[in-house]
Design a protein around this motif. Sequence first.
Motif, PDB file in Angstrom:
ATOM      1  N   UNK A  34      -4.780  40.240  29.150  1.00 25.37           N
ATOM      2  CA  UNK A  34      -5.759  40.554  28.118  1.00 25.37           C
ATOM      3  C   UNK A  34      -6.752  41.535  28.686  1.00 25.37           C
ATOM      4  N   UNK A  35      -6.980  42.636  27.965  1.00 20.53           N
ATOM      5  CA  UNK A  35      -7.860  43.687  28.439  1.00 20.53           C
ATOM      6  C   UNK A  35      -9.313  43.262  28.343  1.00 20.53           C
ATOM      7  N   UNK A 242     -16.805  33.690  19.415  1.00 20.46           N
ATOM      8  CA  UNK A 242     -17.967  34.535  19.191  1.00 20.46           C
ATOM      9  C   UNK A 242     -17.822  35.483  18.026  1.00 20.46           C
ATOM     10  N   UNK A 243     -16.673  35.436  17.339  1.00 21.41           N
ATOM     11  CA  UNK A 243     -16.477  36.217  16.110  1.00 21.41           C
ATOM     12  C   UNK A 243     -16.342  35.252  14.945  1.00 21.41           C
ATOM     13  N   UNK A 244     -16.789  35.680  13.777  1.00 22.92           N
ATOM     14  CA  UNK A 244     -16.707  34.773  12.639  1.00 22.92           C
ATOM     15  C   UNK A 244     -15.260  34.497  12.241  1.00 22.92           C
ATOM     16  N   UNK A 255      -4.313  27.229  16.880  1.00 19.55           N
ATOM     17  CA  UNK A 255      -4.405  27.638  18.276  1.00 19.55           C
ATOM     18  C   UNK A 255      -4.372  29.168  18.326  1.00 19.55           C
ATOM     19  N   UNK A 256      -5.545  29.768  18.449  1.00 13.93           N
ATOM     20  CA  UNK A 256      -5.674  31.216  18.471  1.00 13.93           C
ATOM     21  C   UNK A 256      -5.218  31.735  19.830  1.00 13.93           C
ATOM     22  N   UNK A 257      -4.152  32.534  19.870  1.00 12.35           N
ATOM     23  CA  UNK A 257      -3.607  32.983  21.150  1.00 12.35           C
ATOM     24  C   UNK A 257      -4.537  33.955  21.862  1.00 12.35           C
ATOM     25  N   UNK A 258      -5.536  34.488  21.146  1.00  9.73           N
ATOM     26  CA  UNK A 258      -6.496  35.411  21.774  1.00  9.73           C
ATOM     27  C   UNK A 258      -7.720  34.685  22.317  1.00  9.73           C
ATOM     28  N   UNK A 259      -7.831  33.387  22.083  1.00  4.83           N
ATOM     29  CA  UNK A 259      -9.025  32.645  22.486  1.00  4.83           C
ATOM     30  C   UNK A 259      -9.228  32.660  23.996  1.00  4.83           C
ATOM     31  N   UNK A 260      -8.133  32.724  24.757  1.00  6.04           N
ATOM     32  CA  UNK A 260      -8.239  32.700  26.215  1.00  6.04           C
ATOM     33  C   UNK A 260      -9.006  33.887  26.766  1.00  6.04           C
ATOM     34  N   UNK A 263     -13.664  36.461  24.531  1.00  3.65           N
ATOM     35  CA  UNK A 263     -14.458  37.547  23.973  1.00  3.65           C
ATOM     36  C   UNK A 263     -14.257  37.601  22.457  1.00  3.65           C
ATOM     37  N   UNK A 264     -15.271  38.101  21.731  1.00  2.00           N
ATOM     38  CA  UNK A 264     -15.153  38.137  20.266  1.00  2.00           C
ATOM     39  C   UNK A 264     -14.000  38.990  19.758  1.00  2.00           C
TER      40      UNK A 264
END
Length: 344
Positions: A34-35, A242-244, A255-260, A263-264
Amino acid sequence: MGHNRKTWTVLLGLLAAAALLVSACGDDDDDDGIDAPAPDATGELSSGNEEEPRESATAVGTAAAGDAPDDDGFPLTVERSDGEELVIEEAPQRIVSLDASATEILYAIDAGDQIVAADLYSNFPEEALLKARLDAFAPSPEAILAEEPDLVLIFSNEGDIVSVLDDLGVEVLFLEPPAELDGIMERVELFGEITGHGEEAAAVASDMANRVDSIVEAVSGADEGPRVFHELDNTLFSVGPGSFIGDLYELLGAENVAAAAGQPFPQLTSEAIIAADPEVVILADEAFGETIETVSARPGWAVITAVREGRIHGVDPDIASRPGPRIVEFLELVAAYLYPELFE
């Protein structure tokens, strides 16, 4: 890594469909693929037409007017996102809204006729297209002053426009987009206080809360939420804590795969998404050419569960990416995509 203007507006936004380069994001790589976090988001991605007919610069709105603004509760002191306080002496009658989300909220609470100009992406409701049009991403002090505003609403301090307007003696309310769903409803109520439409705003916020509660209750019986990837654009920017929008997925138990990323609005790599194997893919960029076919054709993506099972869904970016009243429609829609067995 550079990104286009569409990506910039997607990212709080999230959320514009232009191809102008406006900034550069970090290029540090994490071990999980993840960048580095993206720049400040706008929360606005719009497929609206910027060339619609509009009113003259001094015309008053044509939306059906609600009750006259209530002057009780003034003067009103509001803290801006830069920490400064703005004292509003009376309900404004000539609002310049450089925020499509704010425009939608104002119309929803019957304050649309207090708007004299709106930003280029304010395309809902249709009456908003009749307003004078200003560019929120390259704001012109001269164009703003020409509207003789008694309040300017801004979500992003492009070109230090807030300080410029402060120095010119213009009342400007700089409010960054809320980071969670509750903050959106609070924003609705705040705009009600500011415009003298407190009762209307309270009704809108209450309806939103009731609909949210109904959806959350409906999905509460699910054993386990599916893995989901929310795509803001085809450079794989997504949503996280941190994002709505990230908050919405958390409410739904997905399970949001970007949560790791922590960052928002992180940018993921294709390899990271394949490894996470989302069961559902939500495309907020379908209006810009991404479809189940284009996603399925991406190298290596054929093994992803969402691709194999055809669970790739496009959503209207205006509804999905604007922190306003219609965000509840997005919540209802995505709940059905995540838990189809509960909404048959």
